[in-house]
Write an enzyme that holds these catalytic residues in place. Sequence first.
Site, PDB file in Angstrom:
ATOM      1  N   ASP A   1       0.858  -1.225  -0.030  1.00  0.00           N
ATOM      2  CA  ASP A   1       0.103   0.047   0.017  1.00  0.00           C
ATOM      3  C   ASP A   1       0.868   1.294   0.063  1.00  0.00           C
ATOM      4  OD1 ASP A   1      -2.108  -1.537   0.019  1.00  0.00           O
ATOM      5  OD2 ASP A   1      -2.285  -1.536   2.102  1.00  0.00           O
TER       6      ASP A   1
ATOM      7  N   LYS B   1       2.039   2.168  -5.057  1.00  0.00           N
ATOM      8  CA  LYS B   1       2.409   1.661  -6.174  1.00  0.00           C
ATOM      9  C   LYS B   1       1.665   1.919  -7.403  1.00  0.00           C
ATOM     10  CE  LYS B   1       2.203  -2.611  -4.158  1.00  0.00           C
ATOM     11  NZ  LYS B   1       2.086  -2.027  -3.000  1.00  0.00           N
ATOM     12  N   GLY B   2       0.064   1.977  -7.051  1.00  0.00           N
ATOM     13  CA  GLY B   2      -0.844   1.791  -8.277  1.00  0.00           C
ATOM     14  C   GLY B   2      -0.707   3.260  -8.829  1.00  0.00           C
TER      15      GLY B   2
ATOM     16  N   GLN C   1       1.871  -6.160  -3.287  1.00  0.00           N
ATOM     17  CA  GLN C   1       2.492  -6.212  -2.060  1.00  0.00           C
ATOM     18  C   GLN C   1       3.749  -5.402  -1.640  1.00  0.00           C
ATOM     19  OE1 GLN C   1       1.547  -9.620  -3.404  1.00  0.00           O
ATOM     20  NE2 GLN C   1      -0.538  -8.603  -2.912  1.00  0.00           N
TER      21      GLN C   1
ATOM     22  N   ARG D   1     -10.057  -2.454   5.930  1.00  0.00           N
ATOM     23  CA  ARG D   1      -9.615  -2.496   7.038  1.00  0.00           C
ATOM     24  C   ARG D   1      -8.666  -1.324   7.543  1.00  0.00           C
ATOM     25  NH1 ARG D   1      -6.423  -8.033   7.217  1.00  0.00           N
ATOM     26  NH2 ARG D   1      -5.958  -7.493   5.290  1.00  0.00           N
TER      27      ARG D   1
ATOM     28  N   LEU E   1       3.615  12.581   0.987  1.00  0.00           N
ATOM     29  CA  LEU E   1       4.295  13.586   1.894  1.00  0.00           C
ATOM     30  C   LEU E   1       3.492  14.649   2.364  1.00  0.00           C
ATOM     31  CD1 LEU E   1       7.499  14.417   2.297  1.00  0.00           C
ATOM     32  CD2 LEU E   1       7.035  16.106   0.450  1.00  0.00           C
TER      33      LEU E   1
HETATM   34  P1  GDP Z   1      -0.869   0.390  -3.486  1.00  0.00           P
HETATM   35  O1  GDP Z   1      -1.358  -0.889  -3.035  1.00  0.00           O
HETATM   36  O2  GDP Z   1       0.728   0.523  -3.205  1.00  0.00           O
HETATM   37  O3  GDP Z   1      -1.006   0.880  -4.817  1.00  0.00           O
HETATM   38  O4  GDP Z   1      -1.446   1.478  -2.664  1.00  0.00           O
HETATM   39  P2  GDP Z   1      -3.013   1.493  -2.407  1.00  0.00           P
HETATM   40  O5  GDP Z   1      -3.707   2.062  -3.371  1.00  0.00           O
HETATM   41  O6  GDP Z   1      -3.353   0.464  -1.642  1.00  0.00           O
HETATM   42  O7  GDP Z   1      -2.921   2.705  -0.993  1.00  0.00           O
HETATM   43  C1  GDP Z   1      -2.257   4.031  -1.494  1.00  0.00           C
HETATM   44  C2  GDP Z   1      -3.244   5.017  -1.128  1.00  0.00           C
HETATM   45  O8  GDP Z   1      -3.094   6.331  -1.054  1.00  0.00           O
HETATM   46  C3  GDP Z   1      -4.629   5.026  -2.114  1.00  0.00           C
HETATM   47  O9  GDP Z   1      -5.773   5.617  -1.493  1.00  0.00           O
HETATM   48  C4  GDP Z   1      -3.837   6.312  -3.081  1.00  0.00           C
HETATM   49  O10 GDP Z   1      -5.123   6.789  -3.616  1.00  0.00           O
HETATM   50  C5  GDP Z   1      -3.435   7.214  -1.924  1.00  0.00           C
HETATM   51  N1  GDP Z   1      -2.163   7.964  -2.197  1.00  0.00           N
HETATM   52  C6  GDP Z   1      -1.273   7.735  -3.136  1.00  0.00           C
HETATM   53  N2  GDP Z   1      -0.277   8.880  -3.389  1.00  0.00           N
HETATM   54  C7  GDP Z   1      -0.772   9.676  -2.437  1.00  0.00           C
HETATM   55  C8  GDP Z   1       0.049  10.758  -1.924  1.00  0.00           C
HETATM   56  O11 GDP Z   1       1.036  11.313  -2.268  1.00  0.00           O
HETATM   57  N3  GDP Z   1      -0.713  11.648  -1.005  1.00  0.00           N
HETATM   58  C9  GDP Z   1      -2.197  11.168  -0.671  1.00  0.00           C
HETATM   59  N4  GDP Z   1      -2.685  11.942   0.532  1.00  0.00           N
HETATM   60  N5  GDP Z   1      -2.393   9.998  -0.906  1.00  0.00           N
HETATM   61  C10 GDP Z   1      -1.686   9.225  -1.722  1.00  0.00           C
HETATM   62  P1  IMO Z   2      -1.013  -4.071  -2.173  1.00  0.00           P
HETATM   63  O1  IMO Z   2      -0.181  -4.773  -3.703  1.00  0.00           O
HETATM   64  C1  IMO Z   2      -1.052  -4.593   2.072  1.00  0.00           C
HETATM   65  C2  IMO Z   2      -1.198  -8.669   3.665  1.00  0.00           C
HETATM   66  C3  IMO Z   2      -2.368  -9.153   4.541  1.00  0.00           C
HETATM   67  C4  IMO Z   2      -1.681 -10.016   5.484  1.00  0.00           C
HETATM   68  C5  IMO Z   2      -0.746 -10.681   4.607  1.00  0.00           C
HETATM   69  C6  IMO Z   2      -1.046 -12.109   3.991  1.00  0.00           C
HETATM   70  O2  IMO Z   2      -2.294  -3.311  -2.433  1.00  0.00           O
HETATM   71  O3  IMO Z   2       0.058  -3.263  -1.803  1.00  0.00           O
HETATM   72  P2  IMO Z   2      -2.594 -12.783   2.062  1.00  0.00           P
HETATM   73  O4  IMO Z   2      -3.934 -12.463   1.936  1.00  0.00           O
HETATM   74  O5  IMO Z   2      -1.984 -12.354   0.881  1.00  0.00           O
HETATM   75  O6  IMO Z   2      -2.310 -13.994   2.158  1.00  0.00           O
HETATM   76  O7  IMO Z   2      -2.353 -12.008   3.359  1.00  0.00           O
HETATM   77  O8  IMO Z   2      -0.246  -9.723   3.521  1.00  0.00           O
HETATM   78  N1  IMO Z   2      -1.405  -8.096   2.286  1.00  0.00           N
HETATM   79  C7  IMO Z   2      -1.260  -6.712   1.901  1.00  0.00           C
HETATM   80  N2  IMO Z   2      -0.804  -5.744   2.744  1.00  0.00           N
HETATM   81  N3  IMO Z   2      -1.005  -4.271   0.790  1.00  0.00           N
HETATM   82  C8  IMO Z   2      -1.282  -5.429  -0.102  1.00  0.00           C
HETATM   83  O9  IMO Z   2      -1.232  -5.352  -1.488  1.00  0.00           O
HETATM   84  C9  IMO Z   2      -1.400  -6.765   0.565  1.00  0.00           C
HETATM   85  N4  IMO Z   2      -1.468  -8.146  -0.024  1.00  0.00           N
HETATM   86  C10 IMO Z   2      -1.381  -8.831   1.070  1.00  0.00           C
HETATM   87  O10 IMO Z   2      -2.972  -7.977   4.885  1.00  0.00           O
HETATM   88  O11 IMO Z   2      -1.210  -9.160   6.487  1.00  0.00           O
HETATM   89 MG    MG Z   3      -2.821  -1.502  -1.844  1.00  0.00          MG
END
Ligand code: GDP
Ligand code: IMO
Ligand code: MG
Length: 438
Positions: free
Chosen positions: A19, A22-23, A229, A308, A337
């Site tokens: 999280d 990366k997206g 991940q 969550r 940031l």
């Molecule tokens: P990923 O799994 O690595 O792609 O990340 P997620 O999408 O699960 O979580 C990142 C969250 O942070 C998302 O809700 C994005 O829209 C948000 N996000 C990404 N870059 C920024 C940033 O620079 N500032 C803020 N406030 N939110 C961001």
């Molecule tokens: P992205 O790509 C954050 C975590 C779960 C759990 C552990 C094992 O969005 O960053 P699983 O269902 O993979 O067997 O769960 O890994 N987990 C993540 N946490 N971002 C993710 O993906 C995750 N994918 C799995 O919360 O702790």
């Molecule tokens: Mg994510």
Amino acid sequence: MEDRARTKAVSVVGAQWGDEGKGKVVDFLASSFDYTARYAGGHNAGHTVIFNNQKYVLQLIPSGILRPGKKAIIGPGTVVDLVALLGELENLKKSGIEVRGRLFLSNRAHVIFPYHREMDRAAESARGQAAIGTTSRGIGPAYEDKAARRGIRVCDLIDTERLGEKLDRVIAEKNVISSASYGHKLETAGLYESTLEIVAHIRGLVVDTTVLLNNALDAGESVLFEGAQGTMLDIDHGTYPYVTSSNAISGGATTGLGVGPTRITGVVGVTKAYTTRVGSGPFPTEMHDGEAEAVRTRGNEFGAVTGRPRRCGWLDLPVLRYAKMLNGIDSLVVTKLDVFDAQSEIKVCTGYKYKGSLINEMPAEIEVLSQIEPVYQSLPGWQKPTPQAREVKDLPLAARDYLNFISDALQVEIGMISTGPERDATIVPRGTKLASWL
Ligand code: GDP
Ligand code: IMO
Ligand code: MG
């Protein structure tokens, strides 16, 4: 002799516990690449991309698909839930995004069936206090079947008679295991029929992506590898057993897509300006309740898919140092940031102490990691808004100092700074390696 190394092939990996944003980063970079390819994990991932006030959460389909005309690959190293994939395809269609002819699913990827989800939930409940906090998507059980050599792959879905035989065999075996381990009989009635229904919708996507990708690289087409991940969730190098079941690190791109390591020309690591983790397991720099609550609210730290609340903590340089080593990070992206814009004091963990002594290596035992005492250095906050900044010089001095502190400590360039979830809230410092990949 051709110089294959010149074809741009850059891997984007999470440097923390997932999280990291990366997206957003992949979406930003994808306009400069022909392909985006996912190499590991499944719909446990949730990758958020926001542009034109529209929010997309991609789970298995690479984020690059949102860029018109760009091609995307779901590789052999992934695990594919057919129902979830169909749902994602339908969502894209509703948003007017056509994927036919530019989304390719590997015939070697393993399939997640509903019984994997059942097994995931049953295993978690059997673990009790020691539950991993998985996403309950059946990811672990699907990778278990792959390693046990009883998995069903995408290529097995095409010959319907053979599929029926394989499913019967696997279900019989899985039922014995599930009943013995968890006293739970799997619900598999109608599975064959419902699988065939979905296969009719996705069979047009199925190809040998390994050949497709290598041919594309040979022809000079560029590829962005989209990690899922994060490094600390990697099955081999993360905080085992509180990890996912695949290789999230950059090396996963070679095994998970079937491209040689010599093909990768660059690695981008993504970190937040702080740290988060979802699920259980050690988290040395976890903030206390009040601090965590403030960051969670400002950073909207709730799972993109599961909703969550994410655990929040200070930036952990030992984790990032470890991530730099494991992934071979050339360029670091710092996201979110802006979440620190209101912070008066920012703490950074510069080292770990165990039983009173400084340690230099990431401990393998989670029991040790759980007892780590982080060594903190405090830096002043900037207390000014950053989302409008488009160049490094637009950032407040204390924000630049914070970034320089990270870059100096890790001896790595900061190739991108994100100060908001939207595409344009992004800074790419000039003269960086990352800038040369655009
Ligand atoms: P990923 O799994 O690595 O792609 O990340 P997620 O999408 O699960 O979580 C990142 C969250 O942070 C998302 O809700 C994005 O829209 C948000 N996000 C990404 N870059 C920024 C940033 O620079 N500032 C803020 N406030 N939110 C961001
Ligand atoms: P992205 O790509 C954050 C975590 C779960 C759990 C552990 C094992 O969005 O960053 P699983 O269902 O993979 O067997 O769960 O890994 N987990 C993540 N946490 N971002 C993710 O993906 C995750 N994918 C799995 O919360 O702790
Ligand atoms: Mg994510």
